[in-house]
Design a protein around this motif. Structure first.
Motif, PDB file in Angstrom:
ATOM      1  N   LYS A  92       4.980 -10.928   1.480  1.00  0.00           N
ATOM      2  CA  LYS A  92       4.180 -11.918   0.760  1.00  0.00           C
ATOM      3  C   LYS A  92       5.119 -13.018   0.250  1.00  0.00           C
ATOM      4  N   ASP A 120       1.815  -2.109  -9.844  1.00  0.00           N
ATOM      5  CA  ASP A 120       1.534  -2.696  -8.532  1.00  0.00           C
ATOM      6  C   ASP A 120       1.845  -4.188  -8.649  1.00  0.00           C
ATOM      7  N   THR A 137       0.851  -1.191   0.000  1.00  0.00           N
ATOM      8  CA  THR A 137       0.000   0.000   0.000  1.00  0.00           C
ATOM      9  C   THR A 137       0.888   1.242   0.000  1.00  0.00           C
TER      10      THR A 137
HETATM   11  C1  LIG Z   1      -1.471  -7.265  -0.971  1.00  0.00           C
HETATM   12  C2  LIG Z   1      -1.588  -6.347  -2.126  1.00  0.00           C
HETATM   13  C3  LIG Z   1      -1.502  -4.960  -1.946  1.00  0.00           C
HETATM   14  C4  LIG Z   1      -1.401  -4.324  -0.601  1.00  0.00           C
HETATM   15  O1  LIG Z   1      -0.204  -4.674   0.035  1.00  0.00           O
HETATM   16  P1  LIG Z   1      -0.015  -4.519   1.609  1.00  0.00           P
HETATM   17  O2  LIG Z   1       1.342  -5.074   1.824  1.00  0.00           O
HETATM   18  O3  LIG Z   1      -1.099  -5.315   2.266  1.00  0.00           O
HETATM   19  O4  LIG Z   1      -0.109  -3.065   1.934  1.00  0.00           O
HETATM   20  C5  LIG Z   1      -1.530  -4.165  -3.077  1.00  0.00           C
HETATM   21  N1  LIG Z   1      -1.682  -4.702  -4.302  1.00  0.00           N
HETATM   22  C6  LIG Z   1      -1.784  -6.016  -4.505  1.00  0.00           C
HETATM   23  C7  LIG Z   1      -1.942  -6.539  -5.906  1.00  0.00           C
HETATM   24  C8  LIG Z   1      -1.744  -6.896  -3.422  1.00  0.00           C
HETATM   25  O5  LIG Z   1      -1.841  -8.213  -3.617  1.00  0.00           O
END
Ligand SMILES: *Cc1c(COP(=O)(O)O)cnc(C)c1O
Length: 460
Positions: free
Chosen positions: A292, A260, A144
């Motif tokens: 992640k 993103d 984010t």
């Molecule tokens: C998880 C995610 C986010 C947000 O990331 P955070 O680490 O939770 O702030 C943004 N874009 C995508 C595609 C995501 O999978």
């Protein structure tokens, strides 16, 4: 006068290590979602704010006894919700050192070590992800904030070219910027747009295909006042926009392209998946997560930017007591000043996996996702997406039946999967992204899901 808090480091840390060891060794066999009773028992940590200091070992004991059973077994091997990774062993251990070190990563003078580690991991990750030479970056709490940073850099750059210093003058009276996103844009990117004064609702949405990928042929005409926001890794399907052609269209028009790539960008680190993100290196900024797919503890993500001066233009600041050295100042690249040295755990992850280990981690999760899909399809259920990455969407018939199966699976406890809506259909969403998940975990989870689905059918 001595401190009111006595530290017996040996006793305290050995006890912490023992409690953590027990937690992590048992996590593979406990239920994944905590039971209602254990969550209710967290009330035992409430009550009146304590008046007097307490022995740290006792504090730890209470936290562990009531806290540990109430945790979600996110660190275990069968949590498949929310695209959440676990934590590699080296990162958990490095995190303990990081806590002992208590470095302030905001200023090179406050922690030359943290500043240096940041440069090292940013260079390593840029190389792993195939980003261009000279790319700058910054470490943030997650994607984010990484999206926020990349878009702030784009805003700075585009408005700067139009003769407007947005950091000095704000947005009132500024030339208008357009923002183009895919119809499947992640909500966090939209939130970042809101925080930047670019508006959550004034975006132009480009239609997507059945996997959620932006349709390149539907791209509106772009110009040098446009931020084009692409996505690598749809949170439902894992699908990746056709990055190469979209980047080329934006470049020709002088637009800024932000990607993103919270988890999907890691396809670039796995030779067998890299074609999915082909052309991603032609964007201007990239956002990704370490908590992640790299399996680093929260909070950990990074922004990367082809134009270092756009990123620092957005975030540089000064004050008389802040002495900048000649090297890279971490706080010039991100919003925060004081912050944890997230680079410590990222360094540990990369040092422990190596390039091959990262590639194998990504590839293994994708293979396990395919295994899930094949087994559930074999059992007679509908797979709603092309399983090209780590995401699987399954329908168990009607929306109501699917929701009941998801609830039953969460309650049963062998594994944890969430529910979602995909193009008008309700689905169970399975995200394979934990370093520790094995084929046996997938098979055990499939068996539990099938049992739950039969139970729901049995209810009629
Ligand atoms: C998880 C995610 C986010 C947000 O990331 P955070 O680490 O939770 O702030 C943004 N874009 C995508 C595609 C995501 O999978």
């Amino acid at each position: 006068m001595t401190s009111a808090i006595e530290a017996d480091w040996r006793r305290l840390l050995e006890e912490a290590a023992e409690r953590c060891r027990r937690y992590l060794e048992e996590i593979g066999e406990r239920r994944v979602a905590p039971s209602r009773e254990t969550v209710e028992a967290v009330a035992g940590l409430a009550g009146r704010l304590p008046e007097e200091p307490c022995d740290p070992a006792q504090v730890l004991g209470r936290l562990d006894e009531l806290g540990s059973p109430a945790t979600v077994a996110n660190a275990g091997r069968r949590f498949f919700g929310f695209v959440n990774g676990g934590s590699l062993p080296a990162t958990v251990a490095a995190g303990w050192l990081a806590a002992a070190w208590d470095q302030n990563a905001g200023l090179a003078a406050a922690s030359p070590l943290a500043a240096r580690l940041e440069e090292i991991v940013l260079a390593w990750v840029a190389e792993l992800l195939g980003l261009p030479e000279g790319t700058a970056g910054g470490l943030v709490t997650g994607c984010t904030m990484a999206n926020f940073c990349g878009l702030a850099a784009g805003r700075h750059h585009l408005l700067g070219q139009a003769g407007w210093d947005v950091e000095a003058r704000g947005l009132f009276g500024a030339p208008e910027l357009r923002v183009v996103v895919g119809a499947e844009v992640h909500v966090s990117l939209v939130k970042a747009l809101g925080m930047l004064g670019l508006g959550r609702e004034r975006v132009e949405r480009v239609p997507v295909d059945e996997q959620g990928r932006m349709r390149a042929e539907e791209l509106p005409p772009l110009d040098e006042r446009t931020l084009l926001c692409l996505q690598a890794g749809n949170v439902n399907t894992g699908a990746i926009d056709p990055l190469g052609p979209l980047c080329d269209a934006a470049r020709q028009a002088g637009a800024w392209v932000h990607v993103d790539g919270a988890f999907g960008l890691w396809a670039a680190a796995a030779p067998e998946r890299a074609a999915l993100v082909a052309g991603h290196e032609r964007a201007d900024s990239w956002a990704t997560d370490f908590h992640k797919w790299l399996n680093v503890p929260y909070e950990s993500g990074a922004v990367f930017c082809r134009h270092p001066e756009a990123l620092t233009g957005a975030f540089r600041m000064g004050a008389s007591y802040l002495e900048w050295g000649s090297g890279r100042e971490p706080n010039h690249f991100v919003p925060e000043m004081s912050r944890r040295a997230h680079a410590i755990e990222v360094w540990a992850a990369l040092a422990s996996l190596g390039r091959r280990g990262v590639a194998e981690l990504v590839e293994r999760c994708c293979r396990l996702a395919a295994r899930f899909a094949a087994a559930l399809e074999q059992a007679g259920f509908d797979i709603l997406n092309e399983v090209t990455l780590n995401q699987v969407l399954v329908s168990f018939g009607s929306a109501a039946a699917t929701r009941r199966v998801v609830a039953a699976v969460q309650e049963e406890g062998t594994c944890w999967c969430g529910a979602t809506e995909w193009q008008g259909r309700t689905a169970m969403r399975i995200s394979v992204i934990n370093w520790a998940t094995t084929e046996e975990d997938v098979d055990r989870s499939v068996a539990a899901i099938v049992r739950c689905a039969e139970g729901v059918v049995g209810e009629g």
